[in-house]
Design a protein around this motif. Structure first.
Motif, PDB file in Angstrom:
ATOM      1  N   ILE A 816      14.421  50.622  -8.400  1.00  0.00           N
ATOM      2  CA  ILE A 816      14.954  49.756  -9.454  1.00  0.00           C
ATOM      3  C   ILE A 816      14.832  48.313  -9.016  1.00  0.00           C
ATOM      4  CG2 ILE A 816      17.038  49.125 -10.740  1.00  0.00           C
ATOM      5  CD1 ILE A 816      17.969  51.994 -10.494  1.00  0.00           C
ATOM      6  N   ASP A 817      14.254  47.502  -9.875  1.00  0.00           N
ATOM      7  CA  ASP A 817      14.223  46.049  -9.683  1.00  0.00           C
ATOM      8  C   ASP A 817      15.188  45.438 -10.690  1.00  0.00           C
ATOM      9  OD1 ASP A 817      12.237  46.038  -7.676  1.00  0.00           O
ATOM     10  OD2 ASP A 817      10.689  46.337  -9.214  1.00  0.00           O
ATOM     11  N   ILE A 818      16.169  44.673 -10.198  1.00  0.00           N
ATOM     12  CA  ILE A 818      17.161  44.057 -11.090  1.00  0.00           C
ATOM     13  C   ILE A 818      16.984  42.550 -11.066  1.00  0.00           C
ATOM     14  CG2 ILE A 818      19.638  43.668 -11.454  1.00  0.00           C
ATOM     15  CD1 ILE A 818      20.164  46.408 -10.293  1.00  0.00           C
ATOM     16  N   LYS A 819      16.887  41.982 -12.259  1.00  0.00           N
ATOM     17  CA  LYS A 819      16.862  40.530 -12.409  1.00  0.00           C
ATOM     18  C   LYS A 819      18.013  40.141 -13.318  1.00  0.00           C
ATOM     19  CE  LYS A 819      11.858  40.028 -11.803  1.00  0.00           C
ATOM     20  NZ  LYS A 819      10.585  39.571 -12.425  1.00  0.00           N
ATOM     21  N   ALA A 820      18.917  39.292 -12.804  1.00  0.00           N
ATOM     22  CA  ALA A 820      20.084  38.870 -13.590  1.00  0.00           C
ATOM     23  C   ALA A 820      20.037  37.361 -13.770  1.00  0.00           C
ATOM     24  CB  ALA A 820      21.363  39.285 -12.861  1.00  0.00           C
ATOM     25  N   SER A 821      20.324  36.883 -14.965  1.00  0.00           N
ATOM     26  CA  SER A 821      20.278  35.433 -15.229  1.00  0.00           C
ATOM     27  C   SER A 821      21.329  35.050 -16.264  1.00  0.00           C
ATOM     28  CB  SER A 821      18.885  35.026 -15.710  1.00  0.00           C
ATOM     29  OG  SER A 821      18.556  35.721 -16.896  1.00  0.00           O
ATOM     30  N   ASP A 822      21.443  33.743 -16.489  1.00  0.00           N
ATOM     31  CA  ASP A 822      22.396  33.202 -17.463  1.00  0.00           C
ATOM     32  C   ASP A 822      23.847  33.573 -17.109  1.00  0.00           C
ATOM     33  OD1 ASP A 822      20.285  32.106 -18.863  1.00  0.00           O
ATOM     34  OD2 ASP A 822      20.057  33.925 -20.118  1.00  0.00           O
ATOM     35  N   GLY A 823      24.185  33.452 -15.860  1.00  0.00           N
ATOM     36  CA  GLY A 823      25.556  33.715 -15.406  1.00  0.00           C
ATOM     37  C   GLY A 823      25.720  33.232 -13.961  1.00  0.00           C
ATOM     38  N   LYS A 824      26.797  33.668 -13.310  1.00  0.00           N
ATOM     39  CA  LYS A 824      26.987  33.223 -11.933  1.00  0.00           C
ATOM     40  C   LYS A 824      27.842  34.258 -11.183  1.00  0.00           C
ATOM     41  CE  LYS A 824      30.475  29.827 -11.812  1.00  0.00           C
ATOM     42  NZ  LYS A 824      30.975  28.481 -11.672  1.00  0.00           N
ATOM     43  N   LEU A 825      27.582  34.316  -9.837  1.00  0.00           N
ATOM     44  CA  LEU A 825      28.231  35.285  -8.947  1.00  0.00           C
ATOM     45  C   LEU A 825      28.622  34.557  -7.662  1.00  0.00           C
ATOM     46  CD1 LEU A 825      28.681  38.453  -8.950  1.00  0.00           C
ATOM     47  CD2 LEU A 825      26.608  38.584  -7.584  1.00  0.00           C
ATOM     48  N   THR A 826      29.870  34.749  -7.207  1.00  0.00           N
ATOM     49  CA  THR A 826      30.255  34.103  -5.937  1.00  0.00           C
ATOM     50  C   THR A 826      29.669  34.906  -4.773  1.00  0.00           C
ATOM     51  OG1 THR A 826      32.271  35.376  -5.664  1.00  0.00           O
ATOM     52  CG2 THR A 826      32.416  33.348  -6.976  1.00  0.00           C
ATOM     53  N   GLU A 827      29.637  34.235  -3.633  1.00  0.00           N
ATOM     54  CA  GLU A 827      29.111  34.909  -2.432  1.00  0.00           C
ATOM     55  C   GLU A 827      29.976  36.110  -2.063  1.00  0.00           C
ATOM     56  OE1 GLU A 827      27.816  33.980   2.201  1.00  0.00           O
ATOM     57  OE2 GLU A 827      28.662  32.389   0.958  1.00  0.00           O
ATOM     58  N   GLU A 828      31.293  35.946  -2.207  1.00  0.00           N
ATOM     59  CA  GLU A 828      32.181  37.058  -1.873  1.00  0.00           C
ATOM     60  C   GLU A 828      31.956  38.239  -2.808  1.00  0.00           C
ATOM     61  OE1 GLU A 828      36.927  38.148  -1.279  1.00  0.00           O
ATOM     62  OE2 GLU A 828      36.337  36.142  -1.950  1.00  0.00           O
ATOM     63  N   GLU A 829      31.747  37.934  -4.116  1.00  0.00           N
ATOM     64  CA  GLU A 829      31.457  39.011  -5.068  1.00  0.00           C
ATOM     65  C   GLU A 829      30.139  39.686  -4.746  1.00  0.00           C
ATOM     66  OE1 GLU A 829      33.634  37.591  -9.202  1.00  0.00           O
ATOM     67  OE2 GLU A 829      31.763  36.595  -8.589  1.00  0.00           O
ATOM     68  N   TYR A 830      29.182  38.870  -4.335  1.00  0.00           N
ATOM     69  CA  TYR A 830      27.872  39.424  -3.960  1.00  0.00           C
ATOM     70  C   TYR A 830      28.025  40.404  -2.799  1.00  0.00           C
ATOM     71  CZ  TYR A 830      23.080  39.674  -2.186  1.00  0.00           C
ATOM     72  OH  TYR A 830      21.867  40.115  -1.734  1.00  0.00           O
ATOM     73  N   ASN A 831      28.824  39.988  -1.790  1.00  0.00           N
ATOM     74  CA  ASN A 831      28.980  40.827  -0.598  1.00  0.00           C
ATOM     75  C   ASN A 831      29.838  42.048  -0.871  1.00  0.00           C
ATOM     76  OD1 ASN A 831      27.400  39.271   1.205  1.00  0.00           O
ATOM     77  ND2 ASN A 831      29.092  37.831   1.502  1.00  0.00           N
ATOM     78  N   THR A 832      30.936  41.842  -1.583  1.00  0.00           N
ATOM     79  CA  THR A 832      31.880  42.939  -1.743  1.00  0.00           C
ATOM     80  C   THR A 832      31.540  43.882  -2.879  1.00  0.00           C
ATOM     81  OG1 THR A 832      33.325  41.574  -3.135  1.00  0.00           O
ATOM     82  CG2 THR A 832      33.770  41.594  -0.764  1.00  0.00           C
ATOM     83  N   LYS A 833      30.902  43.341  -3.920  1.00  0.00           N
ATOM     84  CA  LYS A 833      30.602  44.171  -5.096  1.00  0.00           C
ATOM     85  C   LYS A 833      29.201  44.775  -5.031  1.00  0.00           C
ATOM     86  CE  LYS A 833      34.402  43.395  -7.560  1.00  0.00           C
ATOM     87  NZ  LYS A 833      35.296  44.465  -8.014  1.00  0.00           N
ATOM     88  N   ILE A 834      28.258  43.971  -4.593  1.00  0.00           N
ATOM     89  CA  ILE A 834      26.866  44.440  -4.649  1.00  0.00           C
ATOM     90  C   ILE A 834      26.444  45.054  -3.325  1.00  0.00           C
ATOM     91  CG2 ILE A 834      24.469  43.710  -4.975  1.00  0.00           C
ATOM     92  CD1 ILE A 834      25.549  41.581  -6.922  1.00  0.00           C
ATOM     93  N   ILE A 835      26.498  44.231  -2.287  1.00  0.00           N
ATOM     94  CA  ILE A 835      26.021  44.720  -0.991  1.00  0.00           C
ATOM     95  C   ILE A 835      26.855  45.917  -0.540  1.00  0.00           C
ATOM     96  CG2 ILE A 835      25.655  44.107   1.426  1.00  0.00           C
ATOM     97  CD1 ILE A 835      23.725  42.810  -0.583  1.00  0.00           C
ATOM     98  N   GLU A 836      28.193  45.820  -0.711  1.00  0.00           N
ATOM     99  CA  GLU A 836      29.051  46.915  -0.277  1.00  0.00           C
ATOM    100  C   GLU A 836      28.780  48.180  -1.091  1.00  0.00           C
ATOM    101  OE1 GLU A 836      31.860  49.228   1.664  1.00  0.00           O
ATOM    102  OE2 GLU A 836      30.824  47.380   2.228  1.00  0.00           O
ATOM    103  N   ALA A 837      28.534  48.014  -2.427  1.00  0.00           N
ATOM    104  CA  ALA A 837      28.238  49.184  -3.269  1.00  0.00           C
ATOM    105  C   ALA A 837      26.940  49.841  -2.831  1.00  0.00           C
ATOM    106  CB  ALA A 837      28.158  48.760  -4.728  1.00  0.00           C
TER     107      ALA A 837
END
Length: 846
Positions: A816-837
């Motif tokens: 799966i290739d995911i491209k997300a745009s027109d929004g924003k994500l904090t670094e903590e959300e990136y680490n805890t929500k995405i990387i951790e998942a």
């Protein structure tokens, strides 16, 4: 068994406490002046308390024959070690000379002035005055013969002549000195005595030159030996085998032999059963030895006579008698049926000082610190033994026996374990108990030593004393540094993010991971802050934090172990200690022992875990560690929390159903996971995967369904089939009744119903047997590779989960290739929500 003093009755003076040590100080000079104690001055009392040894009987017989003209040796030298019975024999001869009506001359070297002459003293004692022998030059043989012949029968007793001659060397006699003249006189005297039939000369000389004499005295000694030895006969009045008879006659008025035999039999039977008999000695042989020495076991006499008796000033027979009389006096009210070396009361100052005369005064402190003081090492061992042995003073008895074996004027020192057990072990215990006493004495005593399997005391501190000194000099900072290093080594974990001695809550992450914070001391405020706050802010995921801290009750032992370890290491590296190889081995052995037990001490110390709870926190005690367990401290904490169900590696879907769907139709999976992290005391999972598995199991088993929320309506997508949980905000678990109802309404729905219309492009490669469009179906066609590219409408992510599951069931690899745009994500959300998942799902991000 009866008390020894009711079987072997001590003389009245001992029992009544009227004993003075002068009683045993035989003094020929005092006897000749009719002075001194009745023990020696009165002939009748003297022979009542004197055991006539074979040597003494023979000596008396030879002298009697000589003065009666029936043969016998004219010149006799009595030569034994110091205190070996010489003076006692001369006193016996003095009293017998009175019976034989013989004239007597008594010269005691230490009692006469250096300026007196031997010949002048002989003339004065025989005639009452000095007329012919006033000169300091030795007289000729004829003049001497005339004097002696006129006073036959004659017995001349000369004691301690060497002492006199050594002092006489300082008296000038023209170009000579009085010592040289005296030696010349002794030669003339021995020759003259041999020429007249009814006279005898008895001369006592030490068997060797006393240590305190100088080279000149040694030269005079050898000259005297040479002169007197030309005509003399050497007699030994006391043989070693007779010493026990002398002791019994002198110290005891009577002995009940039948009762003594009962005691001896019990003791020898005990030694035989415990395998404690001396090597190569048969039970019957040892029994005879003990009967002869009763109430003293044979070791007492052997040690005093053959070890202590080799000290230059111990005065062997006299010294043994004097010491044993003091021991009897100290035990006259005891119930002991026999006396061993362990019964020598070293706290009794008379006994103690009698022993200290012959060894270095430093041993006074050794006795106090290791044996007699109330806080001595031996006293500590007494109290450490089990209740069954309280009151037996086994530590003190064992140490006392070792002390008595430790000293001699020669090379023999120390005792083996069986030798010590013969003195220290009472008959009513198994002697193996003493083995544990040895182990504890080695730990507690400062001056006990061990070499070649023999224990002994030295006035030099042993490793224990050195260790104590070094421990006292270990700095607190060094202890802390080692404790910290030990925690770092023993706190690595595969389960926790570990923080050691953390004092700032801001440094502890507020994330999904389980965290173990180890603090230095119990600090309730710090524990609360770490659990509830991250710096100035509230901690959101407080249910993931545990705080480990030490128990004050175990602090002393833990710090003691660290100090011992550091002290031993310093001892090994110290340049000036000059440790023996055996001592170095012992230190290394102790270090190995500490190293193998130090983690257990750490674990006993760091044993209290603060666990977040609804109101505050609760405390879990890890308890006593399992011996030999090699887990790290952190892993042991984890396993204990697991065993107490404070952490769950598996969660029953029933728990989820009861907890969340009892009063609700649905709840988001994200909310459930968030509750696990944020609500103190809520069920705590080891990882997100535990919750995933529980939800997936619940769906498969039909306990609830999983789906999405469309508007305010729950739409069940999976029920009683496989699914994947993504903890999306729109992903919900739904009551089973709702899912069942929805399934009934849509029984005819085909699972291949077209997906919602999207702006999609597709690329199909390696098609076999036909063509396909997005909205079409082709029979008989298969696709080995598939590539889709489309934009997902807002709120429709969960509706595509079934499609992804379907694709994964058909293809080995799904990318799966995911491209997300027109929004924003904090670094903590990136680490805890995405990387951790992704990490929890086992996905590698490319």
């Amino acid at each position: 068994m009866k008390a020894f003093h009711t079987i072997a009755i001590p003389h009245k003076d001992i029992l009544e406490g009227r004993l003075t040590l002068e009683v045993f100080a035989a003094d020929l000079h005092e006897v000749s002046l009719n002075k001194g104690s009745d023990e020696y001055r009165d002939s009748k009392i003297f022979f009542e308390k004197t055991y006539l040894t074979n040597g003494l009987q023979n000596l008396l017989s030879v002298v009697e024959r000589r003065i009666t003209g029936k043969g016998g040796d004219p010149v006799i030298q009595l030569q034994t070690p110091f205190g070996g019975g010489k003076t006692h024999s001369l006193i016996a001869l003095y009293h017998k000379a009175n019976e034989w009506k013989a004239n007597k001359v008594v010269i005691v070297g230490e009692k006469i002035e250096a300026t007196d002459s031997l010949w002048g003293l002989i003339e004065k004692q025989l005639t009452g005055k000095i007329t012919k022998f006033k000169d300091k030059h030795a007289p000729g043989g004829e003049a001497l013969k005339e004097l002696l012949s006129a006073h036959q029968p004659l017995v001349i007793l000369m004691d301690e002549v060497l002492q006199y001659i050594t002092r006489a060397a300082a008296v000038k006699v023209e170009a000579s000195n009085l010592a040289a003249q005296s030696i010349a006189f002794m030669q003339a005297l021995t020759e003259t005595i041999s020429q007249i039939p009814n006279s005898v000369l008895l001369l006592s000389l030490p068997s060797s030159v006393p240590e305190h004499y100088d080279e000149n005295a040694e030269r005079l000694y050898h000259q005297l030996q040479k002169v007197s030895g030309r005509l003399e006969k050497i007699y030994t009045p006391v043989e070693d085998s007779e010493i026990t008879k002398i002791i019994r006659r002198r110290l005891f008025a009577s002995v009940d032999e039948k009762e003594a035999e009962k005691v001896v039999k019990s003791y020898v039977d005990y030694l035989e059963k415990e395998n404690l008999l001396p090597n190569n000695v048969q039970p019957s042989e040892y029994r005879d030895q003990f009967l002869a020495s009763y109430p003293f076991i044979p070791d007492v006499i052997d040690v005093l006579y053959k070890r202590w008796g080799t000290f230059p000033h111990f005065q062997r027979t006299r010294g043994v008698l004097r010491l044993l009389a003091q021991v009897i006096a100290s035990l006259k009210t005891s119930t002991k049926s026999y006396i061993t070396l362990a019964d020598f009361d070293l706290s009794n100052q008379e006994i103690r000082q009698e022993l200290l005369k012959h060894i270095e005064s430093a041993f006074n402190g050794v006795i106090a610190s290791d044996i007699t003081d109330t806080n001595s090492g031996s006293a500590k061992v007494n109290t450490k033994l089990g209740n069954a042995y309280q009151g037996l003073s086994l530590g003190t008895r064992t140490a006392t026996a070792i002390f008595m074996f430790s000293h001699s004027g020669g090379p023999i020192k120390g005792a083996t374990v069986p030798e010590i057990k013969r003195s220290a072990a009472p008959l009513d215990i198994v002697s193996a108990v003493i083995d544990s006493v040895f182990d504890q004495l080695e730990q507690e005593l400062f001056f006990i030593q061990k070499f070649n399997d023999k224990y002994f005391f030295s006035n030099m501190p042993n490793i224990n004393k050195i260790l104590l000194t070094y421990m006292e000099n270990i700095k607190d900072a060094d202890v802390e540094a080692y404790e910290l290093e030990l925690l770092k080594q023993k706190s690595k974990s595969q389960y926790f993010k570990v923080y050691i001695w953390e004092e700032k809550s801001n440094n502890v992450a507020d994330d999904d991971n389980l965290k173990l914070v180890i603090i230095k001391n119990e600090n309730r405020e710090l524990i609360k802050e770490i659990i509830k706050k991250k710096g100035a802010s509230l901690r959101t995921k407080s249910n993931t934090v545990f705080v480990l801290y030490p128990s004050d009750l175990d602090k002393g032992n833990f710090i003691h172990q660290i100090k011992r370890k550091l002290a031993y290491e310093n001892i090994l590296s110290a340049p000036n200690l000059n440790l023996s190889n055996d001592q170095k081995k012992d230190v290394k052995k102790e270090l190995d022992k500490i190293d193998s037990n130090i983690f257990e001490s750490l674990r006993k110390y760091y044993r209290l875990v603060a666990i977040p709870s609804k109101d505050d926190y609760k405390i879990l005690d890890l308890g006593v560690p399992t011996y030999g367990d090699n887990k790290t401290l952190s892993d042991e904490v984890y396993e204990k929390l697991l065993a107490e169900k404070e952490i769950l590696e598996k969660l029953s879907p029933n728990v989820i159903k009861v907890q969340f769907l009892k009063d609700n139709d649905y709840i988001s999976t994200e909310s459930i996971y968030t509750s696990c992290l944020t609500v103190p005391g809520f069920f705590r999972i080891s990882s997100r995967r535990v919750l995933e598995n529980a939800i997936e199991q619940g769906v498969r088993e039909g306990l609830f369904g999983i789906g999405v929320l469309e508007g305010n309506s729950p739409i069940c997508k999976h029920y009683k089939n496989g699914t994947t949980v993504y903890f999306d905000s729109n992903e919900i678990i739904i009551k089973d009744s709702i899912c069942i109802e929805q399934l009934k309404k849509h029984e005819e729905i085909v699972t291949t119903e077209p997906s919602p219309k999207t702006d999609a492009s597709e690329e199909i490669t390696q098609k076999k047997g036909g063509t396909v469009g997005v909205n079409g179906h082709t029979q008989g066609t298969s696709y080995e590779q598939l590539s889709l590219n489309f934009e997902i409408p807002k709120g429709k992510v969960s509706s595509l989960m079934g499609l992804l599951n379907f694709l994964q069931s058909k293809y080995e690899h799904l990318q799966i290739d995911i491209k997300a745009s027109d929004g924003k994500l904090t670094e903590e959300e990136y680490n805890t929500k995405i990387i951790e998942a992704l990490r929890q799902g086992g996905v590698d991000l490319k």
